[in-house]
Design a protein around this motif. Structure first.
Motif, mmCIF file in Angstrom:
data_model
loop_
_atom_site.group_PDB
_atom_site.id
_atom_site.type_symbol
_atom_site.label_atom_id
_atom_site.label_comp_id
_atom_site.label_asym_id
_atom_site.label_seq_id
_atom_site.Cartn_x
_atom_site.Cartn_y
_atom_site.Cartn_z
ATOM 1 N N ILE A 180 -15.711 -11.156 46.411
ATOM 2 C CA ILE A 180 -16.754 -12.080 46.232
ATOM 3 C C ILE A 180 -17.257 -11.932 44.566
ATOM 4 C CG2 ILE A 180 -18.851 -13.169 46.309
ATOM 5 C CD1 ILE A 180 -18.235 -12.726 49.444
ATOM 6 N N PHE A 181 -17.878 -10.685 44.580
ATOM 7 C CA PHE A 181 -18.454 -10.258 43.107
ATOM 8 C C PHE A 181 -17.238 -10.158 41.994
ATOM 9 C CE2 PHE A 181 -20.344 -7.103 40.167
ATOM 10 C CZ PHE A 181 -21.455 -7.970 39.758
ATOM 11 N N ALA A 183 -17.019 -18.042 33.953
ATOM 12 C CA ALA A 183 -17.669 -16.727 34.332
ATOM 13 C C ALA A 183 -19.153 -16.792 34.173
ATOM 14 C CB ALA A 183 -16.913 -15.692 33.345
ATOM 15 N N LYS A 184 -19.550 -16.290 35.692
ATOM 16 C CA LYS A 184 -20.820 -16.301 35.667
ATOM 17 C C LYS A 184 -21.691 -15.058 35.291
ATOM 18 C CE LYS A 184 -20.476 -19.596 39.503
ATOM 19 N NZ LYS A 184 -21.065 -20.675 38.910
ATOM 20 N N THR A 185 -22.670 -15.162 34.940
ATOM 21 C CA THR A 185 -23.407 -13.967 34.556
ATOM 22 C C THR A 185 -23.779 -13.128 35.818
ATOM 23 O OG1 THR A 185 -25.876 -15.043 34.914
ATOM 24 C CG2 THR A 185 -24.566 -15.310 32.585
ATOM 25 N N ILE A 186 -24.387 -12.128 35.497
ATOM 26 C CA ILE A 186 -24.713 -11.057 36.800
ATOM 27 C C ILE A 186 -25.734 -11.687 37.566
ATOM 28 C CG2 ILE A 186 -25.437 -8.627 37.458
ATOM 29 C CD1 ILE A 186 -24.391 -7.688 34.905
ATOM 30 N N SER A 187 -26.811 -12.272 36.897
ATOM 31 C CA SER A 187 -28.060 -12.623 37.913
ATOM 32 C C SER A 187 -27.473 -13.853 38.638
ATOM 33 C CB SER A 187 -29.010 -13.149 36.962
ATOM 34 O OG SER A 187 -28.571 -14.167 35.958
ATOM 35 N N LYS A 209 -22.880 -0.873 37.473
ATOM 36 C CA LYS A 209 -21.570 0.141 36.653
ATOM 37 C C LYS A 209 -20.512 -0.592 36.582
ATOM 38 C CE LYS A 209 -19.396 4.339 38.109
ATOM 39 N NZ LYS A 209 -19.105 5.522 39.179
ATOM 40 N N TYR A 210 -20.081 -1.606 37.404
ATOM 41 C CA TYR A 210 -18.714 -2.359 37.391
ATOM 42 C C TYR A 210 -19.067 -3.331 36.026
ATOM 43 C CZ TYR A 210 -15.385 -5.887 38.212
ATOM 44 O OH TYR A 210 -14.241 -6.850 38.126
ATOM 45 N N ALA A 211 -20.170 -3.794 35.931
ATOM 46 C CA ALA A 211 -20.377 -4.864 34.749
ATOM 47 C C ALA A 211 -20.272 -4.105 33.266
ATOM 48 C CB ALA A 211 -21.829 -5.358 34.851
ATOM 49 N N ASP A 212 -20.485 -3.008 33.206
ATOM 50 C CA ASP A 212 -20.531 -1.958 31.987
ATOM 51 C C ASP A 212 -19.085 -1.857 31.601
ATOM 52 O OD1 ASP A 212 -23.405 -2.139 31.669
ATOM 53 O OD2 ASP A 212 -23.495 -0.133 32.476
ATOM 54 N N GLN A 213 -18.153 -1.912 32.720
ATOM 55 C CA GLN A 213 -16.795 -1.437 32.518
ATOM 56 C C GLN A 213 -16.045 -2.453 32.363
ATOM 57 O OE1 GLN A 213 -14.798 1.335 35.188
ATOM 58 N NE2 GLN A 213 -16.982 2.331 35.854
ATOM 59 N N PHE A 214 -16.194 -3.772 32.867
ATOM 60 C CA PHE A 214 -15.380 -4.961 33.018
ATOM 61 C C PHE A 214 -16.030 -6.314 32.389
ATOM 62 C CE2 PHE A 214 -13.887 -1.975 36.278
ATOM 63 C CZ PHE A 214 -12.495 -1.734 35.957
ATOM 64 N N VAL A 270 -31.701 -8.200 34.891
ATOM 65 C CA VAL A 270 -31.620 -8.602 36.299
ATOM 66 C C VAL A 270 -32.785 -7.620 36.800
ATOM 67 C CG1 VAL A 270 -30.453 -7.841 38.415
ATOM 68 C CG2 VAL A 270 -29.247 -8.972 36.465
ATOM 69 N N ASP A 271 -33.461 -8.159 37.796
ATOM 70 C CA ASP A 271 -34.528 -7.689 38.424
ATOM 71 C C ASP A 271 -34.028 -7.474 39.973
ATOM 72 O OD1 ASP A 271 -36.509 -6.256 39.836
ATOM 73 O OD2 ASP A 271 -38.143 -7.590 39.188
ATOM 74 N N ILE A 272 -33.513 -6.464 40.622
ATOM 75 C CA ILE A 272 -32.757 -6.466 42.021
ATOM 76 C C ILE A 272 -33.849 -6.853 43.006
ATOM 77 C CG2 ILE A 272 -31.014 -4.647 41.204
ATOM 78 C CD1 ILE A 272 -32.642 -2.631 42.899
#
Length: 596
Positions: free
Chosen positions: A516-517, A530-534, A565-570, A579-581
């Motif tokens: 999903i992510f 493409a969606k942002t992380i938030s 970590k994934y976002a920084d790579q891909f 993002v505030d988790i």
């Protein structure tokens, strides 16, 4: 006494013959035989090549109490002996193998530049002669070139003296490596020559080691072949569609990151969770094969970016029909004027028709994109537009393939004939798919019809079927379950099996989150931006509330920083927003108790 089946190479018999004259006593001989057998069992059980090589060298060093040793393996092209393991107690040297430290020396050449055998070096000579060489003092040896050894000694202050070099010969009678020991030591630590009475034991050891190493290398080669095949399959699925490239390769990355976070967790429900080396490999294979069923999914369904798309976007055909209607309106205008009708009135009617047609085509074109929900009013308007007709004058049966002719020969209307502006015609029924224009444009949400969505969903059924047909070994039999569960939901409303959280393994639940992510953040989908992380995390937080994905794993996904970590790579820089988790963490009542 081992049976021939348990000792096919006669190692025990050889050891008994040698030990009877080497160790001067039955008891000592029995001890050596037992040790040799135990070592053979240990060697055959070891699957890690680096640890196996170290075991071979260290055991040989222990037998002779030698100060140093080197293990070489024959290069693939059989032109050299590559350094694999180096040890020296006095110099505190430990290179190669599990140390992770590379050996900075090039392979020992087996042939000279003129193509002749290199017999000057003792290791290469042993490789060619296939016999062990025992040298009392290298500085006095005249048959071999020890100039490199002497240079090394000068730079380190070391004194290389006694050498025992033994070939490693496999069951195919190929020399796969060379074992070399340096400076045997007596009980006081003094350098002595290698006792020739012990040499048969070292030769027996290298025989066992060669067989074990050969088996290990074969297993590793088979694994490399298997890995290459599954990665080739995954890459082929990604390459099949220009819109899903990299999905099969990125999902394993997220999966491994999250499982690793679970393994490293020291508190909570995953504090006791861990995977063995074999279980990690099982997960690796499952992650790479999680979408293997897509090999059977038609390209146009996977790539369907608009409602009218098949192999191409059929909006162009409909645009041409609107052009025909406009031209018909223009002809009617001119005919009316020739018949004596008021010019201004005729042109006004023509202008009104052009405006209406332009608005109607714009509506149809926007509906084709599938970006907005089609409500009942929109569907009614679409049906009204579709009822308009245009006159076809050319035979529709011409230019068809033999298969199309067979399928359509009894369904084609005569020529000329009236055609609907947006048609659901006989030729649109292809197998289980309805490619009717009005039918497809009437899709309420997205771009897929119900039968196309069923085909997309069926890829997971095909995945499970394909994987369950493979004869996986016992330690890999959970691969179908891991790979086949990434569309299941924790409340049992997923597919294909409708499993609940309690019926799914942790890796299968992890893979659902990874899938999903990756899909939400992917920048190569035809039907969305493409969606942002938030945005992605917010959507997934809603899925947690709806019990579609595992709340505990999503909590770990956030707290461990796997998402970042994934976002920084891909991900693209513009997708990585603040993002505030705390905004997305599951509510406490959704999480499992530690003692559950």
């Amino acid at each position: 006494m081992l049976s021939p089946e348990r000792d096919p190479y006669g190692l025990q018999a050889k050891a008994e013959r040698r030990s009877s004259g080497v160790f001067g006593g039955r008891r000592e001989g029995d001890r050596v035989i037992r040790r040799l057998i135990e070592l053979g069992i240990a060697l055959s059980a070891e699957r890690n090549t680096d640890r196996l090589l170290e075991m071979i060298l260290l055991e040989a060093k222990q037998i002779y109490n030698s100060d140093g040793g080197t293990l070489y393996l024959t290069t693939e092209d059989e032109t050299g002996l590559a350094f694999k393991i180096m040890r020296n107690d006095t110099l505190q040297v430990a290179l190669g193998g599990t140390t992770g430290k590379e050996i900075p020396f090039p392979p020992v050449p087996l042939v000279r530049e003129d193509g002749s055998k290199n017999t000057n070096n003792v290791a290469s000579n042993v490789w060619h002669q296939r016999q062990a060489v025992n040298i009392v003092d290298a500085y006095e040896a005249e048959d071999y070139d020890f100039s490199g050894t002497k240079k090394f000694d000068e730079s380190t202050g070391y004194r290389s003296k006694s050498f025992l070099t033994v070939p490693m010969i496999n069951t195919s009678e190929e020399v796969i490596g060379v074992l070399q020991l340096i400076n045997a030591r007596d009980a006081t630590g003094k350098t002595v020559s290698f006792d020739r009475k012990l040499q048969p034991l070292i030769e027996a050891l290298t025989s066992q080691a060669a067989v074990a190493l050969e088996n290990s290398m074969l297993i590793n080669e088979q694994r490399r072949l298997w890995d290459s095949l599954i990665e080739m399959l995954a890459s082929s699925i990604d390459d099949k569609s220009p819109y899903t490239g990299g999905h099969c390769q990125r999902v394993p990355v997220i999966t491994k990151m999250l499982v690793d976070a679970a393994c490293k967790s020291t508190e909570g429900i995953y504090s006791d969770f861990d995977l063995t080396e074999e279980e990690w490999y099982e997960l690796h294979v499952a992650a790479w094969l999680h979408d293997c069923g897509k090999v059977t999914t038609p390209e146009y369904v996977v790539d369907k970016a608009s409602k009218l798309e098949t192999i191409y976007n059929r909006i162009n055909e409909i645009r041409t029909r609107f052009e025909v209607l406009r031209r018909d309106a223009e002809i009617e205008c001119l005919k009316a004027q020739l018949a004596g009708k008021d010019k201004a009135e005729a042109e006004a009617q023509f202008d009104a028709a052009c405006t209406r047609l332009a608005e109607e085509f714009k509506f149809v074109a926007q509906a084709n994109v599938g970006g907005e929900f089609m409500d009942d009013d929109a569907l009614a308007k679409l049906n009204e537009i579709a009822q308009q007709t245009w006159m076809r004058h050319f035979d529709k049966t011409l230019g068809l393939s033999p298969a199309e002719e067979t399928f359509l020969k009894h369904k084609m209307p005569s020529t000329p004939g009236l055609e609907p502006l947006l048609g659901d015609l006989p030729e649109h029924e292809v197998g289980k798919y309805n490619r009717g224009e009005l039918y497809n444009l009437s899709i309420r949400r997205g771009t897929l019809t119900s039968e196309e969505r069923e085909t997309i969903n069926d890829h997971i059924v095909v995945t499970i079927k394909m994987l369950e047909q493979l004869p996986f070994p016992k330690n890999m039999r959970r691969i179908p379950e891991y790979a086949g569960g990434h569309h299941e939901k924790m409340d049992g409303t997923g597919y294909p099996r409708g499993l609940t959280k309690s019926e799914m393994s942790v890796p299968a639940r992890v893979m659902a989150i990874a899938d999903i992510f990756e899909a939400l953040t992917a920048a190569d989908r035809p039907y969305k931006k493409a969606k942002t992380i938030s945005e992605s995390l917010r959507i997934m937080s809603f899925m947690v509330k709806d019990q579609h994905i595992d709340a505990d794993l999503f909590d770990l996904f956030l707290r461990s920083g796997v998402w970042r970590k994934y976002a920084d790579q891909f991900l693209e820089p513009q997708q990585i927003d603040d993002v505030d988790i705390e905004d997305y963490l599951p509510a406490p009542d959704l999480l499992s108790a530690v003692d559950a």
